[in-house]
Scaffold this motif. Structure first.
Motif, PDB file in Angstrom:
ATOM      1  N   GLY A 133       0.782  -1.226   0.000  1.00 23.86           N
ATOM      2  CA  GLY A 133       0.000   0.000   0.000  1.00 23.86           C
ATOM      3  C   GLY A 133       0.811   1.271   0.000  1.00 23.86           C
ATOM      4  O   GLY A 133       0.260   2.368  -0.171  1.00 23.86           O
ATOM      5  N   ALA A 134       2.122   1.165   0.179  1.00 20.31           N
ATOM      6  CA  ALA A 134       2.987   2.351   0.174  1.00 20.31           C
ATOM      7  C   ALA A 134       3.570   2.548  -1.213  1.00 20.31           C
ATOM      8  O   ALA A 134       3.872   1.572  -1.908  1.00 20.31           O
ATOM      9  N   PRO A 135       3.733   3.802  -1.655  1.00 14.93           N
ATOM     10  CA  PRO A 135       4.334   4.031  -2.976  1.00 14.93           C
ATOM     11  C   PRO A 135       5.774   3.520  -2.999  1.00 14.93           C
ATOM     12  O   PRO A 135       6.472   3.559  -1.991  1.00 14.93           O
ATOM     13  N   ALA A 136       6.195   3.071  -4.151  1.00 12.84           N
ATOM     14  CA  ALA A 136       7.554   2.564  -4.308  1.00 12.84           C
ATOM     15  C   ALA A 136       8.127   3.027  -5.633  1.00 12.84           C
ATOM     16  O   ALA A 136       7.402   3.095  -6.638  1.00 12.84           O
ATOM     17  N   ARG A 137       9.434   3.350  -5.606  1.00 12.37           N
ATOM     18  CA  ARG A 137      10.168   3.658  -6.834  1.00 12.37           C
ATOM     19  C   ARG A 137      11.204   2.563  -7.030  1.00 12.37           C
ATOM     20  O   ARG A 137      11.983   2.273  -6.106  1.00 12.37           O
TER      21      ARG A 137
END
Length: 931
Positions: A736-740
C-alpha cells in the motif's frame, strides 16, 4: 635574595598560604599569586631555557606579554603543557616544571649548546643539513624541537562550555579607560558587557595610581558598582581572543587549571578596545639575562602581588614616567638608579644572575634591570577587524588609524598614555561621539643600532633571535618582514611578537635604509593570547558539529549482527555476523556474485528538482547531456565545479518533464544540495525551479546479483519486470505504500533499488531477507560493496579522484567535445591545464599471481636518484574474490595511454612492480549487468 614580599602591598590574600613544587623543590605562595609571582617572591630568577641555545630565562613581563616563563603543570592527575607562569593562577598542590630544560632550569645540561652559537645562526638548519641528505638529520632535529611535554594520557573529561551572548556595547579591557567607557555607556542606557583578563579589574590603576583619586581599589570598586547599578555586566578572567567576519567576536573565560573554560560568541553593535600597551625591550649586550625585566613588570609585581623584584635596581628607559616608577620602588625599600639609555652602549654584568650594568664605560651595581624602549599599543583586535595602522614618530610606535566604524580604540591601546586624557576619549567612544584629537606625546627614539656589534643583543627572547640574526636575514635577501619572520622565527614565540616585533622591524628598516612604516608589519591573526586546547574542544565537535545520520533500518541491522561504522556521515553496516572483517567481507562478496546482495542504500542522496525549467536546470548542472532524458529513464553523470573538477557523480532519473530525482554520493548529499541551490538562485528563475532534499524521507533496499530479478519478482513491488531495462525507473507499491524501483547497479550485476517511505522500509527489508534466503542471498555491508564496485572500476569521488581530477581523466571525455549547451565548468575543460598530456588519469593495476595487495597510497614512480619522481598513486586496493587476485585503481600521469606497461610501485621504502590495465577488471563486456 633578589625578590621578596612587601607586607603592605598587593591585591593578594596573605591569610591563605599555598604550597607547590617547582623543578622538584617545594615553594610557597599565597592566594592571588600567579606561578611567576610566587616564584619571584621566593627568590627564583631562572624559570626556563630558551628554545635554540638553552640560555637561562627569567620573567620579562608580568602578564601575557612575557615570552620567557613557560612551564608545564600537573594538577589533579592531569598534565597541562606550556602554561604562562605569569598568567597561571597558583593552586595548592600544583606541580610545576620548567620546559626545554633537563634536569632543571637552574642546571640544564643542554645549555652547552650556547657555546656553539657561532655555528647555529638563524636559518642554519636550512643550509647545514641539506648535505648529504636532510632525512638523516630530520629525526634528531624534530626530537630537539618544540617546547613543553604532552602527556601520553589523553584526557577526555574537559570540555569548554560554548555560549552565545549579546550586548550593544562590548568593552574589552577593564583598566582606567575601559572602566570609564563602560560606566558612561551603561549610564546612557546601553546594554554593556565589560571584560578583563585579570582576576581583578583596574588594569594600570594599581601600578600607576591617579594622584587625585582615592586608593586605586576604592576607585575601581566605585566604577564597577556604577556599571552594574546601571545594568551593565562585567566578566573577569576573560579575554577577547579574536575578531572574525560579520562583527563576530569570541571571548574566553579561563577559570584556571583544573576548570574547563567558557567560550562566548557574540556580535555586539559596538566594540570599545581598551587593551592597553606593553613595554618593548631595549636591545643591548646580553639583555636576555634573568633579572632584566620590563619597567611595567617591576611596577606591576609590586602593586598587584606586593613583590619588590630587586634590592638594587637600575632603570633604563626613555619613558617620561620612569621617575614615578622609581619613586614607588624606592618607597618600597629598593635602591634605584635612573639611567639614560641614550648615553652610550649598555652591557649586563653576570652570567645566570645580574650583578651590574655597564653603561658608557661606567659600572652600576645592581641585581635587577628594568628596561623599556617605549610602549607598544595592543592593536591586535583592531587589526583583526580590518583596522589600519599609522606610525607615530612621537610615540615611536604604530597606533590605530582608519578602520571599522563599529569599533573604537581608546587609552594606551590608542597611544593615549596620559591618565588625564583618558576620560574624554572614553566618554566619546561610549557615546559614539567624534574622537578627540590625539594629544601630543613624545619620547626620544630608542631603537636597535645595527652598527653596534658588541656582544649578542636579543630581540626575541624565547626563540633566540638576535640583532645579528636580523642582519644575516637581510644579507640573505630576506627583505620582506614576512620573510624575516619565517627565516629567523622572530615573533613566533608564545607572546607572538608583542615584545619583539617593533625592534625587529626597526632593525630591518635601518638595514634597508627605509623608515619603519615603509617596511610594514606582519599579519595580525587570532588568537590574541594563547588559548588552551580544551577551549576548542567544546560542543562543536564529534557528532555535535557533524551530526551522525542514522538509518531507519538501524534496529534491523543490529538484529542481524551488523558491525556499524561511519561512512560519509552515516552510521551504516560495514559487514554482518560474528566473523572478523576479512572473513565477513569475503563471504559477502562471494554471496553477491553467486546469488544476491541485499543492501541498505538509504544513505544515497535523493534530491528532487521540480518545475517548468527543471529540465534546463539539470542540463546546466550536469556535465553530461540531460536535456534529452526521457521520462522513466536514468542516466549516469558528473556534477562539476566552476573549475571543471569532478564535484560528485551519480545517477539522475526523469520522472516526467518537470520532475527529476538526483541520486548523489551519500557523503556529498549536503554539498550537492547547496551546489544546486547556489546555481538555482544565481542563474535561474527561482519560481520556475524548486529543489527538495527528500533523502531523509525515503529509504532504499538494494538487491543486486544473479538472483536479484527472481527475488524482486517475489516481492511483487511491480506488476511485471518484463522489458524493464537497465537504467530505467518504474513506479510501483509495497503493501500500500508508494515505491520507486530503479534498475541501476553499483556492483556490476543485475540490480534493483527499491525506494519506499521510511515507515514502510522495515517491512520491505524483512520481506527481502526472507525471500532472498532460499536463493542464497543475504545482507551485505559497505565494505563488501566498496570491493565489488572496485572490480568494475566504479569510482568513489574523493577517494579515486583528487583536487585536480576532470571527467576526461576518468575516461569520460565525450561531453566536453560534443555538448553544445552551457554547463557548470564548461570553459574550464578547454584550458591549457585541462589539455595537458601529463594529467593524472584513472587506470587499473594488476600484479602477478601470488603477490600481495598493493597498499593504498603507494606511489607509481619513475627514474633513479635525484631524477626519481612520482607519476601518481594507488587510490583503491582490494583482494578480488571473484577474480581470485588483487586488484587496484590508481591515478597515474598519462595512464590511459600506457595500457600494458609495467611500472614501479614504491611504498615505505620498499619497491615492487605492477602492470597498468583498464580500470574495469570484472565482467569487462558487461554481460552480467543486464542478465
Amino acid at each position: 635574595m633578589t625578590g621578596h614580599r612587601i607586607e603592605t602591598r598587593g591585591l593578594i590574600d596573605r591569610s591563605r598560604p599555598l604550597s607547590f613544587r617547582f623543578d622538584g623543590k617545594t615553594y610557597h605562595g599565597v592566594q592571588g599569586d600567579t606561578v611567576a609571582s610566587a616564584l619571584l617572591a621566593s627568590g627564583v630568577r631562572i624559570f626556563g631555557r630558551s628554545f635554540k641555545y638553552h640560555r637561562p630565562r627569567g620573567v620579562w613581563g608580568a602578564w601575557f606579554d612575557d615570552p620567557n616563563a613557560v612551564v608545564d603543570i600537573e594538577f589533579g592527575g592531569i598534565a597541562y603543557p606550556n602554561c604562562q607562569a605569569t598568567t597561571t593562577q597558583l593552586i595548592e598542590g600544583m606541580v610545576v616544571r620548567s620546559v626545554n630544560a633537563w634536569p632543571t632550569a637552574q642546571r640544564d645540561l643542554k645549555g652547552v649548546l650556547d657555546f656553539a652559537h657561532r655555528f647555529l645562526p638563524a636559518g642554519f638548519y636550512y643550509k647545514t643539513f641539506m648535505w648529504p641528505n636532510w632525512h638523516l638529520f630530520e629525526p634528531i632535529i624534530r626530537r630537539m624541537a618544540g617546547i613543553g611535554t604532552l602527556s601520553a594520557d589523553v584526557q577526555d573529561n574537559f570540555e569548554a562550555t560554548i555560549l552565545h551572548d549579546h550586548c550593544e556595547t562590548l568593552v574589552i579591557g577593564g583598566g582606567p579607560a575601559g572602566l570609564m567607557a563602560a560606566r558612561t555607556a551603561a549610564k546612557a542606557g546601553k546594554s554593556v558587557l565589560m571584560i578583563d583578563d585579570h582576576p581583578e579589574f583596574g588594569g594600570s590603576s594599581y601600578r600607576y595610581p591617579n594622584d587625585t583619586a582615592d586608593a586605586p581599589s576604592y576607585w575601581v570598586d566605585e566604577q564597577l558598582y556604577a556599571i552594574e547599578d546601571a545594568g551593565g555586566r562585567v566578566l573577569s578572567n576573560t579575554s577577547a581572543i579574536g575578531v572574525y567576519d560579520h562583527q563576530a567576536i569570541s571571548i574566553l573565560t579561563d577559570r584556571g587549571v583544573g576548570v574547563a573554560p567558557v567560550v562566548r560568541k557574540l556580535r555586539p553593535e559596538n566594540v570599545i578596545v581598551a587593551t592597553g600597551a606593553v613595554d618593548r625591550p631595549i636591545t643591548f649586550s646580553n639583555n636576555d639575562r634573568p633579572g632584566v625585566m620590563s619597567l611595567d613588570a617591576g611596577a606591576e609585581f609590586l602593586a598587584r602581588y606586593g613583590i619588590l623584584v630587586g634590592r638594587r635596581i637600575a632603570i633604563l628607559t626613555n619613558r617620561p614616567d620612569a621617575a614615578n616608577v622609581a619613586a614607588q620602588l624606592e618607597n618600597a625599600g629598593a635602591n634605584v638608579d635612573l639611567l639614560d639609555p641614550k648615553s652610550g652602549a649598555a652591557k649586563t654584568i653576570g652570567a645566570q644572575a645580574i650583578k651590574g650594568l655597564q653603561l658608557s664605560g661606567q659600572t652600576h651595581a645592581c641585581d635587577t634591570i628594568l628596561a623599556s624602549a617605549g610602549l607598544t599599543p595592543l592593536v591586535h583586535l583592531w587589526r583583526h577587524a580590518g583596522g589600519k595602522l599609522d606610525w607615530d614618530d612621537g610615540r615611536q610606535t604604530f597606533v590605530p588609524s582608519t578602520g571599522p566604524d563599529w569599533m573604537r580604540v581608546i587609552g594606551a591601546a590608542n597611544g593615549t598614555f596620559e591618565r588625564d586624557a583618558l576620560e574624554e576619549e572614553a566618554r566619546s567612544a561610549a557615546l559614539n561621539a567624534p574622537s578627540p584629537k590625539r594629544r601630543i606625546y613624545s619620547i626620544p627614539p630608542l631603537l636597535p643600532d645595527t652598527s653596534n656589534t658588541e656582544g649578542r643583543q636579543w630581540i626575541d627572547f624565547q626563540h633566540d633571535v638576535t640583532l645579528k640574526d636580523v642582519a644575516l636575514a637581510h644579507r640573505e635577501n630576506m627583505v620582506s618582514v614576512e620573510h624575516l619572520k619565517r627565516y629567523t622565527t622572530l615573533g613566533m614565540a608564545g607572546d607572538q611578537g608583542k615584545t619583539s616585533n617593533i625592534a625587529g622591524l626597526a632593525a630591518m628598516a635601518e638595514l634597508k635604509g627605509q623608515k619603519i612604516p615603509e617596511v610594514g608589519t606582519t599579519t595580525f591573526r587570532p588568537p590574541f593570547v594563547p588559548v588552551p586546547l580544551e577551549a576548542y574542544r567544546g560542543a562543536h565537535r564529534d557528532t555535535q558539529v557533524a551530526p551522525l545520520k542514522r538509518l531507519t533500518l538501524e534496529p534491523e541491522h543490529r538484529a542481524l549482527g551488523a558491525a556499524l561504522g561511519e561512512y560519509g556521515g552515516w552510521l551504516r553496516p560495514a559487514w554482518y555476523g560474528e566473523d572478523d572483517e576479512k572473513s565477513a567481507v569475503t563471504r559477502e562478496c562471494l554471496m553477491a556474485r553467486s546469488a544476491a546482495a541485499i543492501m541498505d542504500g538509504s544513505a544515497l542522496g535523493a534530491i528532487e528538482v521540480i518545475g517548468p525549467d527543471a529540465r534546463a536546470f539539470v542540463n546546466f548542472i550536469y556535465y553530461n547531456t540531460m536535456s534529452n532524458l526521457k521520462p522513466g529513464r536514468i542516466r549516469y553523470g558528473f556534477v562539476l565545479t566552476e573549475g571543471g573538477l569532478v564535484f560528485d557523480d551519480g545517477v539522475m532519473a526523469c520522472v516526467d518533464d518537470t520532475r527529476f530525482i538526483i541520486s548523489c554520493s551519500s557523503s556529498h548529499a549536503d554539498a550537492v544540495m547547496a551546489h544546486l541551490e547556489h546555481w538555482r538562485q544565481d542563474s535561474f528563475d527561482p519560481y520556475r525551479v524548486h529543489i527538495h532534499d527528500a533523502s531523509q524521507n525515503w529509504s532504499t533496499v538494494t538487491i543486486a546479483g544473479p538472483k536479484a530479478r527472481a527475488i524482486v519478482e517475489e516481492l511483487a513491488v511491480l506488476d511485471t519486470l518484463e522489458e524493464f531495462a537497465h537504467m530505467s525507473l518504474r513506479l510501483g507499491a509495497f503493501e500500500g505504500a508508494p515505491a520507486r524501483v530503479a534498475r541501476v547497479s553499483f556492483t556490476g550485476d543485475t540490480s534493483f533499488e527499491i525506494s519506499v517511505p521510511n515507515n514502510a522500509v522495515s517491512g520491505l527489508w524483512q520481506r527481502a531477507i526472507a525471500v532472498g534466503k532460499p536463493h542464497g542471498a543475504g545482507p551485505v555491508g559497505a565494505e563488501a560493496l566498496i570491493a565489488l564496485r572496485a572490480e568494475k572500476g566504479y569510482i568513489l569521488v574523493g577517494k579515486d579522484t583528487e583536487g585536480e581530477t576532470m571527467p576526461h581523466d576518468l575516461g569520460f571525455g565525450a561531453p566536453r567535445l560534443r555538448k553544445s549547451a552551457a554547463f557548470v565548468g564548461d570553459r574550464s575543460l578547454h584550458t591549457d591545464n585541462a589539455n595537458r598530456e601529463d594529467r593524472k588519469q584513472l587506470v587499473g593495476l594488476s600484479v602477478d599471481n601470488g603477490e600481495p595487495l598493493l597498499p593504498v597510497g603507494a606511489h607509481i614512480v619513475t627514474g633513479q636518484g635525484s631524477d626519481r619522481r612520482s607519476l601518481g598513486y594507488v587510490t583503491s586496493s582490494h583482494d578480488s574474490v571473484a577474480l581470485e587476485r588483487p586488484i587496484a585503481l590508481a591515478l597515474v600521469t598519462g595512464g590511459l595511454a600506457a595500457m600494458g606497461e609495467k611500472v614501479e610501485i614504491s611504498h615505505m621504502g620498499s619497491s615492487r612492480h605492477a602492470t597498468i590495465t583498464s580500470s574495469c577488471a570484472f565482467d569487462i563486456e558487461g554481460v552480467r549487468i543486464d542478465a
